[in-house]
Design a protein around this motif. Structure first.
Motif, PDB file in Angstrom:
ATOM      1  N   MET A   1      -4.536   2.243  -2.966  1.00  0.00           N
ATOM      2  CA  MET A   1      -4.934   1.350  -1.489  1.00  0.00           C
ATOM      3  C   MET A   1      -4.570   2.673  -0.544  1.00  0.00           C
ATOM      4  O   MET A   1      -3.683   3.386  -0.597  1.00  0.00           O
ATOM      5  CB  MET A   1      -3.933   0.235  -1.041  1.00  0.00           C
ATOM      6  CG  MET A   1      -4.186  -0.826  -1.794  1.00  0.00           C
ATOM      7  SD  MET A   1      -2.950  -2.138  -1.168  1.00  0.00           S
ATOM      8  CE  MET A   1      -3.679  -2.623   0.514  1.00  0.00           C
TER       9      MET A   1
ATOM     10  N   LYS B   1       0.895  -1.201   0.032  1.00  0.00           N
ATOM     11  CA  LYS B   1       0.043   0.010   0.033  1.00  0.00           C
ATOM     12  C   LYS B   1       0.747   1.232  -0.114  1.00  0.00           C
ATOM     13  O   LYS B   1       0.147   2.178  -0.203  1.00  0.00           O
ATOM     14  CB  LYS B   1      -0.823   0.008   1.271  1.00  0.00           C
ATOM     15  CG  LYS B   1      -0.339   0.024   2.525  1.00  0.00           C
ATOM     16  CD  LYS B   1      -1.380  -0.250   3.433  1.00  0.00           C
ATOM     17  CE  LYS B   1      -0.769  -0.029   5.089  1.00  0.00           C
ATOM     18  NZ  LYS B   1      -1.683  -0.168   6.076  1.00  0.00           N
TER      19      LYS B   1
ATOM     20  N   ASN C   1      -6.494  -5.180   5.795  1.00  0.00           N
ATOM     21  CA  ASN C   1      -6.474  -4.530   4.550  1.00  0.00           C
ATOM     22  C   ASN C   1      -6.942  -5.247   3.438  1.00  0.00           C
ATOM     23  O   ASN C   1      -7.088  -4.838   2.222  1.00  0.00           O
ATOM     24  CB  ASN C   1      -4.951  -4.446   4.016  1.00  0.00           C
ATOM     25  CG  ASN C   1      -4.212  -3.228   4.411  1.00  0.00           C
ATOM     26  OD1 ASN C   1      -4.494  -2.234   4.058  1.00  0.00           O
ATOM     27  ND2 ASN C   1      -3.332  -3.494   5.504  1.00  0.00           N
TER      28      ASN C   1
END
Length: 240
Positions: free
Chosen positions: A126, A116, A135
């Motif tokens: 992300m 991310k 996540n």
């Protein structure tokens, strides 16, 4: 990064005398992380008693199940049994930007916490404020964005939030596991809340799923492909 404001259950109530730096220190995080998790705060020096606050890393409504076995060396969130159904076998769904399944597969074995922070591709879509143990929706949303199947404003970091966004999108329809194609979005009910992955085809008679799963020893997530035995709440398939 996704520009949509994070929607999470607020898990701390600000008390009289609290400071953002004090709250950060007490909860093992930083002021910067608190600001990202709480976009309603515009000035770190101005917080108000009685208001709710999101603490990164705290348990919330999209907490994945703890523990979980490993399958075929890749591991995943949950056991090695399969979800109910036989699983579909068709070609992967595609959007204007490609197949979300192929996009996800290109990141296998990467830690979500590292992915991310990448400046391009999935990592750029992300939200980096999301705790490293939750996540799953962040990753699936980013893969769908990269494939052009959803827009930036449909990105959601909560499983039920992403599920609701896909329900409202006329380009998606709910299908059964028997009719699933690689890249379809699979929302599951877990003992600790919810989890979301993508269907990844069949292996040894069991449906496989790819996503950001809690397989690291510290409980954080890594992109893996495995079978799972959680009850399926919905499967969303892109129709184009």
């Amino acid at each position: 990064m996704s520009s949509i404001s994070p929607v999470r259950s607020q898990n701390y109530q600000i008390k009289w005398g609290d400071t953002l730096s004090g709250i950060a220190k007490k909860n093992g995080t930083t002021v910067d992380a608190l600001m990202k998790a709480n976009p309603q705060i515009k000035d770190a020096n101005k917080i108000y008693a009685g208001k709710g606050l999101n603490i990164p890393g705290r348990v919330d409504s999209f907490e994945p199940a703890k523990g979980g076995g490993k399958t075929g060396g890749t591991g995943g969130t949950g056991g090695t049994g399969s979800a109910q159904g036989t699983g579909g076998t068709g070609p992967a769904t595609r959007g204007p930007g490609g197949s979300p399944f192929d996009i996800a597969r290109s990141h296998l074995q990467k830690n979500a916490g590292s992915l991310k922070l990448e400046k391009n591709g999935v990592g750029a879509d992300m939200d980096d404020w999301v705790p490293n143990n939750v996540n799953c929706a962040n990753f699936v949303s980013a893969c769908l964005e990269q494939a052009g199947q959803i827009k930036n404003g449909q990105h959601h970091n909560a499983v039920v939030g992403l599920q609701a966004n896909l329900d409202k999108d006329p380009n998606f329809k709910r299908v059964s596991l028997a009719n699933a194609k690689p890249g379809d979005v699979v929302s599951m009910k877990t003992p600790g809340g919810h989890h979301v992955v993508m269907y990844a085809g069949m292996k040894d008679g069991k449906p496989q799923f790819i996503g950001s799963n809690n397989v690291n020893s510290d409980g954080s997530q890594r992109i893996t492909m495995t079978s799972m035995n959680y009850p399926i709440m919905s499967i969303h398939q892109y129709q184009g």
